[in-house]
Every structure is written in structure tokens, then in C-alpha cells.
Design an enzyme around this catalytic site. Structure first.
Site, PDB file in Angstrom:
ATOM      1  N   THR A 235      -5.705  19.958 -31.352  1.00  0.00           N
ATOM      2  CA  THR A 235      -4.270  20.089 -31.549  1.00  0.00           C
ATOM      3  C   THR A 235      -4.017  20.500 -32.998  1.00  0.00           C
ATOM      4  O   THR A 235      -4.949  20.708 -33.765  1.00  0.00           O
ATOM      5  CB  THR A 235      -3.581  18.737 -31.317  1.00  0.00           C
ATOM      6  OG1 THR A 235      -4.052  17.816 -32.324  1.00  0.00           O
ATOM      7  CG2 THR A 235      -3.903  18.162 -29.966  1.00  0.00           C
ATOM      8  N   ARG A 263      -1.742  19.167 -16.167  1.00  0.00           N
ATOM      9  CA  ARG A 263      -2.418  18.089 -16.897  1.00  0.00           C
ATOM     10  C   ARG A 263      -1.602  17.676 -18.118  1.00  0.00           C
ATOM     11  O   ARG A 263      -1.065  18.513 -18.838  1.00  0.00           O
ATOM     12  CB  ARG A 263      -3.803  18.559 -17.332  1.00  0.00           C
ATOM     13  CG  ARG A 263      -4.611  17.504 -18.115  1.00  0.00           C
ATOM     14  CD  ARG A 263      -4.625  17.788 -19.603  1.00  0.00           C
ATOM     15  NE  ARG A 263      -5.553  16.921 -20.334  1.00  0.00           N
ATOM     16  CZ  ARG A 263      -5.764  16.964 -21.634  1.00  0.00           C
ATOM     17  NH1 ARG A 263      -5.095  17.847 -22.375  1.00  0.00           N
ATOM     18  NH2 ARG A 263      -6.608  16.135 -22.223  1.00  0.00           N
ATOM     19  N   VAL A 264      -1.495  16.375 -18.337  1.00  0.00           N
ATOM     20  CA  VAL A 264      -0.802  15.831 -19.505  1.00  0.00           C
ATOM     21  C   VAL A 264      -1.847  15.175 -20.401  1.00  0.00           C
ATOM     22  O   VAL A 264      -2.605  14.306 -19.951  1.00  0.00           O
ATOM     23  CB  VAL A 264       0.272  14.807 -19.099  1.00  0.00           C
ATOM     24  CG1 VAL A 264       0.927  14.197 -20.340  1.00  0.00           C
ATOM     25  CG2 VAL A 264       1.322  15.468 -18.212  1.00  0.00           C
ATOM     26  N   GLY A 265      -1.892  15.587 -21.643  1.00  0.00           N
ATOM     27  CA  GLY A 265      -2.863  15.043 -22.579  1.00  0.00           C
ATOM     28  C   GLY A 265      -2.287  13.916 -23.412  1.00  0.00           C
ATOM     29  O   GLY A 265      -1.245  13.337 -23.098  1.00  0.00           O
ATOM     30  N   ASP A 266      -2.963  13.617 -24.515  1.00  0.00           N
ATOM     31  CA  ASP A 266      -2.536  12.497 -25.353  1.00  0.00           C
ATOM     32  C   ASP A 266      -1.411  12.868 -26.302  1.00  0.00           C
ATOM     33  O   ASP A 266      -0.693  11.986 -26.778  1.00  0.00           O
ATOM     34  CB  ASP A 266      -3.719  11.966 -26.165  1.00  0.00           C
ATOM     35  CG  ASP A 266      -4.257  13.001 -27.153  1.00  0.00           C
ATOM     36  OD1 ASP A 266      -4.436  14.161 -26.749  1.00  0.00           O
ATOM     37  OD2 ASP A 266      -4.497  12.649 -28.326  1.00  0.00           O
ATOM     38  N   THR A 307      -6.555  14.263 -32.812  1.00  0.00           N
ATOM     39  CA  THR A 307      -6.992  15.555 -32.302  1.00  0.00           C
ATOM     40  C   THR A 307      -8.399  15.424 -31.744  1.00  0.00           C
ATOM     41  O   THR A 307      -9.236  14.718 -32.299  1.00  0.00           O
ATOM     42  CB  THR A 307      -6.974  16.637 -33.399  1.00  0.00           C
ATOM     43  OG1 THR A 307      -7.480  17.861 -32.863  1.00  0.00           O
ATOM     44  CG2 THR A 307      -7.798  16.242 -34.606  1.00  0.00           C
ATOM     45  N   GLY A 310      -8.369  14.453 -25.699  1.00  0.00           N
ATOM     46  CA  GLY A 310      -7.224  13.570 -25.534  1.00  0.00           C
ATOM     47  C   GLY A 310      -7.345  12.559 -24.415  1.00  0.00           C
ATOM     48  O   GLY A 310      -6.699  11.505 -24.458  1.00  0.00           O
TER      49      GLY A 310
END
Length: 395
Positions: A235, A263-266, A307, A310
């Protein structure tokens, strides 16, 4: 590589003085860059982009601006630069589409918005497809509690709300870069050639806000630059401390190369990929008096931007875990961040974090080959580094 070998795991501010205490720390992603095979020109290009981002945030802090605005300014530069996995340089999902994510969090409401409820400390958005600078969307929604009362939103409705607030939109073709497209095809085992260039529908003034590094790297017909990081999972992020003691963390990403659609990351998950908070220091009358005599605030605070991979940051609630270690275990910023990064490493999670506390201490631990990173303080000198064993230095 043992994570304990990081260079500059924690940096302290200079000698105490009457000068305002403000600091900005940034990252441009971690985990997949390798020194072998990279060129001095490549490394200089990334460090120049990091320096430019640091200077943008520094100008805000130097003029007495908000930590939130400084962090957004720094992240915006990296979002405009195709070298980083965010905005214009974002990676593709498995379907060959761009889905961006972003977040913003403050340790306390910004002084410019005193009516903001103290319980409202952040905003995050996922599944972004048209917002040119996702960090601008996070800021706009945070400052509009009537329109966006929730801490996390997704998709077209969030972008439409942002557009109504003046957040600039872009055709999806704007985010396309040949280097990331080739990585996407290569990762799926598909032929890279011939490259199917998208039809560009970028407004005429788009390039006026693109960083110098991006304009030097991006040829109109074919891209002449090669990314230093391969198949990135990282990121970009910034954490800033302003003269009023407010800490802000801003993060922005394209996610993992060839991630599943949706997809959903951190990055948009509060407490996992980002965090900012302050709390009252513990201790009795004697300790509080001693802290006051030493010029310490009655509050302690921290801001974090992560970063790397995630999925692991979500499983470990990495960002807020740093704050809890500081608050309940009495660990320093350096100890807390290093312990969390070591825990991620043991679980198989690669990456790094940037963090700073209310006293201006900065931590930049990582457990992988490198992390694009940098720091700038009131002296205005941007210090940057890339690989895990490098000291932060001026370019």
C-alpha cells in the site's frame, strides 16, 4: 531474514526546544522489492517520489496545518505516481479490473472541526473504481458525518457521495498502467503480448496534478520504466503529528495482485491496517507531576499505517495491537511495533508498519526485503530508504 535486523527500527526526535514539534512518516509499500537486479536509476526514482511526498506533507505541517491534511497531501503524491500500488499505479484483480481501498483516522478531532464528535475518529472505503485520489474520498466522508455516518463504506454509493462533496472522479482507464497489466497477465499464466491498451478518457487537466516522477516515468505511447517491486501486495501510507498533538494516519492501496473480485484487505479495516488513538497516561500524582515537569502531555497517542500481506494484518488486528501494547504493557513505540511485526512474521505475514507517537518518536520496522519509507521533521530534510538494512538518508 530475521526481522530484528531492520535498520532504523525506531527514530527519536531531536533535542527538546521551543520549536514546534511536528513530524511526518510515510511508506510506499513493502515486501516484494529486491536489491539484486535493481538499478541505481530505479532506486533513485522511488526515493525521489518518496521525497516529493514528504515535502508535500511538510508544507502543510510547517504552516501550522492539520495532521490529517498533511497525511492526505503526502499520500496524494504517491497515488498520482505509477510507481506505487495505489491510485494511478494500482494492481489489477483476477478479472483485470481495479478495485481501490483507502482509510483515514485521527487520534482526536481536528482543531479545524471542533464540533466533530470525539467518537468519530475515522472513515474508510473499499471497492473504489472511479475516485482519482481515494485518500481525498476518505477525508471528505470523514468530514461529512451527516452524509456518511458510518466508519466504513463501499462501492458506488460511497463514491457518489464523495462526488457530491467535490471529490474528483476519473474514468477507470486512468488507473491502467502497462507494467501492472503485464504483471496481472503474467501472474495468471497468460501471454503478456499483444498489450490491449484501454481507451483513455482523462480530463485535460489530469497531468497538472501528476507528480514529476510520474511524468518522467510515463511515456504517452509505451512505458519505459520497470517497477522495483514485483507482484506487489503493499500500500502507500502516511502518519503525521501536528503542532496541536493530533496524529493522523492515511492509507491507500490497490490491494493484492490478482486478488479475487470483491476482496477486502486490511487497508479499510479499522484496527488492522490503520489506527490512530490517544489515551490519558496512567500513574499517580507523583508520576503525573514528573511528566508535567518534563514537558510531557497528560495524553499518550499513536498512529499506525501498515503495508504488506493484509490478510495477516486482519487476522492479528495488527495496527490496534500496537496501541494496546503501549497502553497496557507499557511498551515503547519501538518495542510495540517490532513485537507486532515479529508476530506477523511467525504467522507467515510479510510486511512492515510506520508509526509515530505523541512525543514525535517514529518507528519503521519490517520483516521482509524492503519497504519504501521516509521521514521529515521541522528541519525540512526528507530522509528515505528502500531495503531492510538501509539507514534513512537524504537523496
Amino acid at each position: 531474514m530475521p526481522p530484528s535486523k531492520n535498520a532504523n527500527p525506531m527514530l527519536k526526535p531531536g533535542k527538546k526546544s521551543a520549536e514546534p514539534n511536528y513530524v511526518l512518516v510515510i511508506h510506499g509499500g513493502a515486501g516484494t522489492m529486491i536489491r539484486e537486479g535493481s538499478t541505481p536509476e530505479q532506486r533513485a526514482r522511488y526515493r525521489a517520489a518518496l521525497s516529493q511526498a514528504l515535502k508535500a506533507g511538510y508544507e502543510v505541517l510547517k504552516s501550522g496545518g492539520e495532521a490529517m491534511d498533511a497525511a492526505v497531501a503526502a499520500v496524494s503524491v504517491m497515488e498520482d505516481c505509477p510507481l506505487f500500488n495505489s491510485g494511478h499505479g494500482a494492481v489489477f484483480n483476477v478479472a483485470g479490473k481495479i478495485e481501490l481501498e483507502t482509510s483515514l483516522m485521527v487520534s482526536k478531532p481536528p482543531a479545524s472541526h471542533p464540533a466533530m464528535p470525539s467518537s468519530r475518529r475515522g472513515s474508510s472505503i473499499t471497492l473504489i473504481t472511479h475516485t482519482r485520489n481515494p485518500s481525498h474520498l476518505a477525508r471528505a466522508l470523514y468530514l461529512a458525518p451527516q452524509l456518511a455516518p458510518h466508519p466504513m463504506l463501499s462501492g458506488a454509493a460511497a463514491e457518489a457521495t464523495g462526488a457530491s462533496l467535490g471529490v474528483r472522479q476519473a474514468d477507470p482507464s486512468y488507473f491502467w498502467t502497462e507494467a501492472r497489466w503485464r504483471e496481472h497477465r503474467r501472474g495468471l499464466g497468460l501471454p503478456e503480448d499483444p498489450v490491449e491498451y484501454p481507451t483513455l478518457e482523462i480530463p485535460d487537466d489530469t497531468n497538472s496534478e501528476t507528480t514529476d516522477v510520474a511524468s518522467l516515468s510515463d511515456d504517452k505511447d509505451t512505458e519505459t520504466w520497470e517497477p522495483l517491486d514485483l507482484m506487489p501486495t503493499g500500500t502507500v501510507g502516511a502518519v503525521a503529528l501536528d503542532i496541536r498533538g493530533c496524529i493522523a494516519a492515511v492509507t491507500s492501496t490497490g490491494g493484492r495482485t490478482n486478488k479475487l473480485v470483491g476482496r477486502v484487505g486490511d487497508t479499510p479495516v479499522m484496527g488492522c491496517g490503520f489506527w490512530a488513538e490517544e489515551w490519558e497516561r496512567d500513574g499517580g500524582f507523583v508520576k503525573r507531576t514528573w511528566d508535567r515537569l518534563r514537558g510531557k502531555s497528560k495524553y499518550e497517542g499513536v498512529g499506525v499505517s501498515g503495508t504488506g500481506d493484509g490478510d495477516y494484518y486482519i487476522r492479528r488486528a495488527a495496527a490496534s495491537n500496537i496501541a494496546r501494547r503501549m497502553q497496557y504493557l507499557g511498551e515503547s513505540l519501538g518495542e510495540a511495533t517490532q513485537n507486532v511485526i515479529d508476530d506477523l512474521f511467525k504467522e507467515g505475514g510479510m510486511g512492515g508498519v510506520i508509526a509515530l507517537d505523541r512525543d514525535g518518536n517514529v518507528a519503521l520496522p519490517l520483516n521482509c526485503s524492503g519497504m519504501y519509507r521516509g521521514v521529515i521533521r521541522p528541519d525540512g530534510v526528507p530522509l528515505t530508504a528502500i531495503f531492510f538494512d538501509e539507514q534513512l538518508t537524504e537523496l
